[in-house]
Design an enzyme around this catalytic site. Sequence first.
Site, PDB file in Angstrom:
ATOM      1  N   LYS A  33       0.859  -1.184   0.000  1.00 56.08           N
ATOM      2  CA  LYS A  33       0.000   0.000   0.000  1.00 56.08           C
ATOM      3  C   LYS A  33       0.894   1.232   0.000  1.00 56.08           C
ATOM      4  O   LYS A  33       1.442   1.620   1.031  1.00 56.08           O
ATOM      5  CB  LYS A  33      -0.902   0.024   1.241  1.00 56.08           C
ATOM      6  CG  LYS A  33      -2.017   1.046   1.116  1.00 56.08           C
ATOM      7  CD  LYS A  33      -2.437   1.672   2.420  1.00 56.08           C
ATOM      8  CE  LYS A  33      -1.493   2.721   2.913  1.00 56.08           C
ATOM      9  NZ  LYS A  33      -1.321   3.910   2.038  1.00 56.08           N
ATOM     10  N   CYS A  63      13.869  10.545   6.587  1.00 57.20           N
ATOM     11  CA  CYS A  63      13.911  10.158   7.998  1.00 57.20           C
ATOM     12  C   CYS A  63      15.336  10.273   8.530  1.00 57.20           C
ATOM     13  O   CYS A  63      15.547  10.470   9.718  1.00 57.20           O
ATOM     14  CB  CYS A  63      13.408   8.729   8.157  1.00 57.20           C
ATOM     15  SG  CYS A  63      14.267   7.591   7.077  1.00 57.20           S
ATOM     16  N   GLU A 123       9.872   1.045  10.431  1.00 62.16           N
ATOM     17  CA  GLU A 123      10.892   2.058  10.107  1.00 62.16           C
ATOM     18  C   GLU A 123      10.211   3.402  10.306  1.00 62.16           C
ATOM     19  O   GLU A 123       9.412   3.825   9.472  1.00 62.16           O
ATOM     20  CB  GLU A 123      11.368   1.897   8.658  1.00 62.16           C
ATOM     21  CG  GLU A 123      12.033   0.567   8.364  1.00 62.16           C
ATOM     22  CD  GLU A 123      13.429   0.453   8.964  1.00 62.16           C
ATOM     23  OE1 GLU A 123      13.968   1.463   9.458  1.00 62.16           O
ATOM     24  OE2 GLU A 123      13.965  -0.671   8.961  1.00 62.16           O
TER      25      GLU A 123
END
Length: 490
Positions: free
Chosen positions: A184, A294, A260
Amino acid sequence: MTAAQESELLAQVPDLLFIGGDWVDSTSGRAIEVHDPSTGLVIKTIADASVADGARAVDAAVAAQDGWASTAPRVRGEILRGAFDLLQKRADEFAMLMTLEMGKPLAEARGEVAYGGEFLRWFSEEAVRIGGHYGVNPEGTGRMIVTHLPVGPSFLITPWNFPLAMATRKIAPAIAAGCTAIVKPAELTPLTTLYFAKLLEESGLPKGVLNVVTTSTSGEVSAPIIADPRLRKLSFTGSTPVGVRLLKQAADNVLRTSMELGGNAPFLVFEDADLEKAVDGAMLAKFRNVGQACTAANRFIVHESIAEDFAARVTARVTQFTIGRGTEEGVGIGPLINEDAVSKADTLVRDAVARGARVLTGGSAVEGIGTFYEPTVITEVQAGSDILREEIFGPVLSIVTFTDEADAVAKANDTEYGLVSYVFTRDLARGQRLVESLQTGMMGLNVGVVSNAAAPFGGVKQSGLGREGGAEGIGEYLETKYVLTPDPFV
Ligand code: NAP
């Protein structure tokens, strides 16, 4: 690429869901409009999955699981290797597609194709190295066999900031391990995943091994998938609050999970550092992906004796950036993903300034079409400023100072996140000490980027659970099975 070529490329991207090896329309009656953040214009309209479509995807993944698990590892690996080769041929198309739907400068999108592609090559090699062991039990009365089997149908949820690499980092190890999957992608950037699924189809991936569900109702569609007892694994990359919510859902089904999550990376510059190298590292660690990573350095923690010099040097570099649409060559700063991202960066900068920080360059949203924020450097950021606590996810470099190593470590660790840290020092013993004292899953020692398909990527604390890439990456999709047999000589 001309506008006509851009349209031609977009026309080749499927606008349907990929379920059981077929491209199918959704049953929701809705559609998702995908925008180019540099213009705000809709570039494509695609299917918007319903809860029923999500269930169909699970059915397809479950139906394909046994066949895929028993497919020879070499065959699984060669399909991935074929996908890697095909991706190299289509590198320009994938790069352009990411730039169109996400905004990153084309040169960086090309870098992401190279990085994302490496997961296909790496895991094509790992597919045939799934080991085990055989040994005598301590009593000498039996033989112990330990083997590794695919976890089973896996649900992979990816974010918008690295549309290709975050997908391949999950899809490739799942496929290599013998797991089927439902992926997704983020609503904001679903096109790259759809185009990549088409590439895997061309590479010979059997029907149902990978299923793609694009939706504007992520929570609604995902919850029943996560609750389905036939699902065995959830791998998520995204923000910590959503990760926490999904972990709770996964707990009810006792799923294997890989998380994550967000980061708040410290970037430490010691007084003995090679300052030009530290500045090079800072530019990469901060401005790659327009700060929307990130792993982006969120807090520059610089020794008080060199802070002014460091700030002046980074400011000189930052003022040279060209801001513009990522499709144009030479652009270093593309748009942020949307208005919310611009307003978040702006709010954080304003809060820091209100508490005493000084703006050396930038500090404002760019007026006009598209969601741009000026590349910014702020210094003398005061303790308690929100920018030290929250992920900026934008092109804002914020500097605080430290007095000695203990102070630097305390400031670096003063966060609930623990994804990556960066350290610039010429002192080897100090570098070694920091490997152990900085609470992060990864560390760049005199480098500004750590990501590599051959390395275990992941964080500690609220930055997540598990590792992607490296030898560890395939292990996330394998169960350990232990077998005891009697001593064959008795
Ligand atoms: P996000 O809002 O958490 O979304 C990530 C993904 O989760 C998207 O596909 C999103 O779908 C989906 N999602 C949101 N709510 C959901 C729910 N209730 N149930 C199921 N799925 C749901 O994060 P983002 O803004 O896309 O990405 C930025 C964040 O990702 C940052 O915090 C960044 O640090 C983190 N990140 C971490 C890593 C890492 O490796 N540690 C790498 C990249 C990014 P929709 O788009 O439809 O909402």
